[in-house]
Design an enzyme around this catalytic site. Structure first.
Site, PDB file in Angstrom:
ATOM      1  N   ASN A 108     -45.023  11.241   5.886  1.00 46.27           N
ATOM      2  CA  ASN A 108     -46.300  10.541   5.847  1.00 46.27           C
ATOM      3  C   ASN A 108     -46.835  10.274   7.234  1.00 46.27           C
ATOM      4  O   ASN A 108     -46.088  10.107   8.190  1.00 46.27           O
ATOM      5  CB  ASN A 108     -46.191   9.233   5.039  1.00 46.27           C
ATOM      6  CG  ASN A 108     -45.814   8.048   5.921  1.00 46.27           C
ATOM      7  OD1 ASN A 108     -46.644   7.494   6.644  1.00 46.27           O
ATOM      8  ND2 ASN A 108     -44.539   7.686   5.883  1.00 46.27           N
ATOM      9  N   CYS A 113     -42.881   2.236  13.827  1.00 45.21           N
ATOM     10  CA  CYS A 113     -43.797   3.169  13.162  1.00 45.21           C
ATOM     11  C   CYS A 113     -43.939   4.431  14.010  1.00 45.21           C
ATOM     12  O   CYS A 113     -44.320   4.355  15.173  1.00 45.21           O
ATOM     13  CB  CYS A 113     -45.168   2.539  12.945  1.00 45.21           C
ATOM     14  SG  CYS A 113     -46.285   3.688  12.104  1.00 45.21           S
ATOM     15  N   GLY A 173     -34.394   6.305   1.351  1.00 45.92           N
ATOM     16  CA  GLY A 173     -34.066   7.265   0.307  1.00 45.92           C
ATOM     17  C   GLY A 173     -33.398   6.703  -0.926  1.00 45.92           C
ATOM     18  O   GLY A 173     -32.789   7.442  -1.697  1.00 45.92           O
TER      19      GLY A 173
HETATM   20  C1  LIG Z   1     -46.551   6.226   2.503  1.00 49.20           C
HETATM   21  C2  LIG Z   1     -45.655   5.373   3.329  1.00 49.20           C
HETATM   22  C3  LIG Z   1     -46.182   4.306   4.050  1.00 49.20           C
HETATM   23  C4  LIG Z   1     -45.358   3.506   4.830  1.00 49.20           C
HETATM   24  N1  LIG Z   1     -45.900   2.471   5.524  1.00 49.20           N
HETATM   25  C5  LIG Z   1     -45.089   1.662   6.251  1.00 49.20           C
HETATM   26  C6  LIG Z   1     -45.615   0.525   6.926  1.00 49.20           C
HETATM   27  O1  LIG Z   1     -46.809   0.227   6.874  1.00 49.20           O
HETATM   28  N2  LIG Z   1     -44.752  -0.245   7.646  1.00 49.20           N
HETATM   29  C7  LIG Z   1     -43.414   0.020   7.719  1.00 49.20           C
HETATM   30  O2  LIG Z   1     -42.684  -0.723   8.360  1.00 49.20           O
HETATM   31  N3  LIG Z   1     -42.892   1.089   7.064  1.00 49.20           N
HETATM   32  C8  LIG Z   1     -43.697   1.901   6.346  1.00 49.20           C
HETATM   33  N4  LIG Z   1     -43.146   2.976   5.674  1.00 49.20           N
HETATM   34  C9  LIG Z   1     -41.699   3.197   5.739  1.00 49.20           C
HETATM   35  C10 LIG Z   1     -40.999   2.592   4.537  1.00 49.20           C
HETATM   36  O3  LIG Z   1     -41.171   1.204   4.486  1.00 49.20           O
HETATM   37  C11 LIG Z   1     -39.508   2.906   4.535  1.00 49.20           C
HETATM   38  O4  LIG Z   1     -38.921   2.280   5.646  1.00 49.20           O
HETATM   39  C12 LIG Z   1     -39.217   4.391   4.617  1.00 49.20           C
HETATM   40  O5  LIG Z   1     -40.120   5.107   3.827  1.00 49.20           O
HETATM   41  C13 LIG Z   1     -37.793   4.761   4.208  1.00 49.20           C
HETATM   42  O6  LIG Z   1     -37.489   4.318   2.912  1.00 49.20           O
HETATM   43  P1  LIG Z   1     -37.660   5.243   1.591  1.00 49.20           P
HETATM   44  O7  LIG Z   1     -36.932   6.513   1.840  1.00 49.20           O
HETATM   45  O8  LIG Z   1     -37.122   4.405   0.487  1.00 49.20           O
HETATM   46  O9  LIG Z   1     -39.120   5.486   1.467  1.00 49.20           O
HETATM   47  C14 LIG Z   1     -43.968   3.778   4.897  1.00 49.20           C
HETATM   48  C15 LIG Z   1     -43.449   4.848   4.157  1.00 49.20           C
HETATM   49  C16 LIG Z   1     -44.254   5.637   3.366  1.00 49.20           C
HETATM   50  C17 LIG Z   1     -43.660   6.761   2.599  1.00 49.20           C
END
Ligand SMILES: Cc1cc2nc3c(=O)[nH]c(=O)nc-3n(C[C@H](O)[C@H](O)[C@H](O)COP(=O)(O)O)c2cc1C
Ligand code: FES
Lengths: 251, 301
Positions: free
Chosen positions: B70, B131, B241
């Site tokens: 993303n 980020c 994940g």
């Molecule tokens: C579409 C999207 C938007 C995200 N926006 C943020 C955000 O605004 N702030 C943040 O700290 N992490 C953001 N993340 C990261 C997620 O909070 C998370 O740390 C990361 O996706 C890993 O976890 P997951 O594999 O369960 O998605 C975003 C992730 C995705 C996919």
């Protein structure tokens, strides 16, 4: 607005219509007649990571029909699944505002698979309208029965000249179109761009539906953002149907 | 008897260890028609900045094998509008609310925290120091800045602070600096800097940069949790994940006290509830009475 559900639904059929298009029918467990043309479902496909947004083609009580084009890995995979269940999240998004269209002279300008939501719309509208329908070649022309049944005027263009006008459907709009009409449009972005330009030039109002990549379909990920005037809108939640007056911009 | 899922994290009681991670659940209230939000352990809001941000142009999302890349770029309404319009709607669920914030420098962070100080309904603040989708470089790459931001904010607030770290080779070093600066907890980890190439000569091999999330990152993030847990004294939120209860338990056993779920929630918000139920089931099956028995168990061998 109808409430969305997120559940597994039984496949009734998933048939090839022609080389590029499939029709999927699923059975839900409550009547969905409240769905609005232009709304879509996120459909989960086994072994495909993200669900895919697919527009509603028709609704009859608890039977939902989708029409989809083979575009990439997801839709190709979907086309191979003939029985069992699919996870469906929807109905989602804002559809066409029937009340604002109903009593006006409407013109639908449609490219390719954009015919799906317009088919559903034509089903709901009482009066006839004019359909401008552009496709690659005559093999890509889909079932237009609902338009014929309701006496729509139908104008077809093909890029290869195998039927109707040879060229793009937007070429024809230059002449036959003025501010007495209300425009309803759905199709590829390139076409929508041209249509927006013509609509702005000729002061035509109406509605267009966007087809973009989506991850969640719910306004959660902000992946489907577009700039509308000076604001950022989510196609999945604020659209996919937008008022033309709101979007004088380049896609 | 049902196993006890209650967890205490930075002094806050969570009914269960599953929270939604930042940026994948809107501002936190929009999905109330679709799932029972009260059942979640807690909510981390999308990252809020001092001024509103439009985020990055398209493309913003690419699907890859077992994950997504993303490039959203912190689109948000800004702290003032967030507090005025959205915060009220989130707190009504009566579960802990963690507000994620991000700033360009210490001064911006302090301005945001001064606004949040006036809200007594916030359980904690997560500092998004990681980020990968901004023009500025990732804050975690600059250890002095990490230290200065945390000490700067810490002086100004009593709200517990959680630092969300980048999954980087020196994560242990970053974690120790954050701890020294006085942070109360850590989130391990954010997305991994990644890129996708569009193999189409007519499109000039366009590239999309972004952050990788989803199942493909899980084993790496778990390893980071495991390595950091051994060396720090502050609690950890594991993230990366998690798609089901088993994934969540892997993180918990490796040292996370809470787990946060992002991508799985984008695919279906129902997954959040399923994860909680699956954790409960796994504990029951293994005759474990409380979730706290397994936290960090891999490190205790
Ligand atoms: C579409 C999207 C938007 C995200 N926006 C943020 C955000 O605004 N702030 C943040 O700290 N992490 C953001 N993340 C990261 C997620 O909070 C998370 O740390 C990361 O996706 C890993 O976890 P997951 O594999 O369960 O998605 C975003 C992730 C995705 C996919
Ligand atoms: S697809 Fe996620 S916000 Fe539109």
């Amino acid at each position: 607005m109808p409430k969305a559900f997120d559940k597994n639904c039984e496949i009734i059929s998933n048939d090839m219509i022609n080389r590029n298009y499939f029709r999927l029918k699923v059975k839900t467990y409550s009547a969905l007649n409240h769905c609005i043309p232009g709304q879509f479902f996120m459909i989960g496909i086994p072994d495909v990571f993200l669900r895919r947004p697919i527009g509603i083609y028709n609704v009859e009580n608890d039977v939902l029909t989708f029409l989809y084009k083979l575009v990439g890995y997801g839709t190709k995979k979907l086309s191979t699944i003939k029985t069992g269940q699919l996870s469906l999240l929807g109905p989602l998004g804002n559809g066409y505002d029937l009340k604002k269209i109903e009593n006006l002279k409407y013109v639908a300008v449609v490219g390719g698979v954009g015919i799906a939501p317009i088919n559903f719309l034509a089903n709901k509208l009482k009066n006839k309208g004019i359909l401008y329908y552009g496709v690659r070649s005559k093999h890509d022309i889909l079932d237009l029965n609902i338009f014929k049944k309701k006496n729509w005027e139908i104008i077809i263009s093909t890029e290869d000249g195998s039927e109707g006008y040879k060229g793009y459907i937007t070429d024809l709009l230059q002449y036959n179109f003025d501010s007495k009409h209300i425009l309803i449009s759905s199709g590829p972005n390139l076409m929508l761009n041209k249509i927006l330009k013509i609509a702005v030039e000729k002061h035509i109002s109406g509605f267009i539906s966007f087809d973009v990549k989506m991850a969640c379909g719910l306004g959660n990920c902000q992946g489907c953002a577009i700039r509308v005037k000076d604001e950022i809108k989510m196609v999945c939640k604020d659209g996919p149907v937008f008022k033309i007056d709101d979007i004088s911009f380049n896609l | 008897m049902n196993p006890n899922l209650n967890v205490d994290f930075v002094g806050i009681k969570f009914n269960n260890p599953v929270i939604v991670s930042s940026g994948t659940f809107g501002y936190g209230f929009e999905l109330e028609d679709l799932i029972d939000i009260c059942k979640l352990g807690g909510i981390i809001t999308k990252t809020i900045t001092l001024e509103p941000r439009h985020g990055n142009p398209q493309p913003r999302i690419a699907e890859v094998s077992s994950g997504i890349v993303n490039n959203i770029g912190l689109q948000n309404v800004g702290i003032v509008k967030f507090v005025e319009k959205y915060l009220k709607k989130i707190i009504k669920f009566d579960i802990p609310v963690i507000v994620s914030i991000s700033g360009k420098n210490v001064c911006e962070y302090i301005k945001i925290i001064e606004i949040l100080n006036k809200q007594d309904c916030i359980s904690a603040v997560e500092l998004n120091l990681s980020c990968p989708n901004l023009n500025e470089s990732i804050i975690c790459n600059d250890l002095d800045l990490v230290y200065n931001i945390i000490t700067g904010i810490k002086q100004k607030t009593k709200i517990p602070l959680i630092a969300k770290l980048s999954p980087s080779y020196n994560i242990l070093e970053i974690a120790l600096i954050a701890q020294k600066a006085g942070v109360d907890g850590l989130t391990i980890a954010n997305t991994y800097p990644a890129m996708v190439v569009n193999v189409d000569i007519y499109k000039k091999f366009n590239v999309m940069f972004g952050g990788l999330s989803g199942p493909s990152i899980k084993p790496i993030s778990i390893r980071y949790v495991y390595d950091v847990y051994k060396k720090v004294d502050i609690p950890i939120i594991g993230c990366g994940g998690i798609m089901n209860g088993n994934d969540a338990i892997e993180f918990l056993a490796s040292g996370s006290k809470l787990v946060s779920v992002g991508t799985a929630c984008l695919i279906s918000p129902n997954n959040l509830i399923n994860i909680i139920e699956e954790i409960e089931l796994i504990l029951k099956k293994n005759k474990i009475k409380s979730i706290n028995e397994i936290i960090g168990i891999c490190n205790k061998k």
